[in-house]
Scaffold this motif. Sequence first.
Motif, short mmCIF file in Angstrom:
data_model
loop_
_atom_site.label_atom_id
_atom_site.label_comp_id
_atom_site.label_asym_id
_atom_site.label_seq_id
_atom_site.Cartn_x
_atom_site.Cartn_y
_atom_site.Cartn_z
N HIS A 59 0.86 -1.18 0.00
CA HIS A 59 0.00 0.00 0.00
C HIS A 59 0.90 1.23 0.00
CE1 HIS A 59 -3.48 -2.55 1.03
NE2 HIS A 59 -2.60 -3.21 1.77
N ASP A 64 -4.13 4.85 1.85
CA ASP A 64 -4.44 3.80 0.88
C ASP A 64 -4.76 2.48 1.58
OD1 ASP A 64 -4.02 5.62 -1.14
OD2 ASP A 64 -2.16 4.68 -1.87
N ARG A 67 -8.19 2.70 3.10
CA ARG A 67 -9.23 2.64 2.07
C ARG A 67 -9.41 1.22 1.53
NH1 ARG A 67 -6.94 5.48 -2.26
NH2 ARG A 67 -6.24 3.43 -2.96
N ASP A 68 -8.31 0.50 1.34
CA ASP A 68 -8.33 -0.78 0.63
C ASP A 68 -8.25 -2.01 1.51
OD1 ASP A 68 -8.35 0.75 -1.69
OD2 ASP A 68 -6.17 0.64 -1.94
#
Length: 151
Positions: A59, A64, A67-68
């Motif tokens: 990441h 990020d 979020r993921d």
Amino acid sequence: MRLALFQPDIPQNVGACIRLSACFGVELHVIEPTGFNFDDRAMKRAALDYGPLSHMTRHASWDDFQRDRPPGRLVLMTTKGATSLSDFSFKDDDILLFGKESSGAPDYVHAAVDARVIIPLQADARSLNLSVTAGITLWEGLRQTGAIGTL
């Protein structure tokens, strides 16, 4: 259960965690930036030929990752932990998060986690090596959730 490394500094620790990921069949998330290049020879030497067996996702940043990331509690292993490892109850979808070797996890990471867990040490000892802590914690989490018998 998953492992996540926040901005690791030491390639050998990432290599050792790649091996943990491969050997125990768990995902490894590396949150960048790292303190080394991912093609670093030391990391490759530590990971040996386990890379293809590992389940690693990189990441680009904490945002990020947030979020993921997959669902599950974020469990930060920290010397500033609130709960002892021996008193913590793991769930099979926990994400075991480990801070940067040189400085741990910053306040914004502490604020984002669901639990902060510590491995008790002797009074004069500061901390364990990151990959040692990851191995101890992962084993305990897998043992508690019954996943060890399914390997």
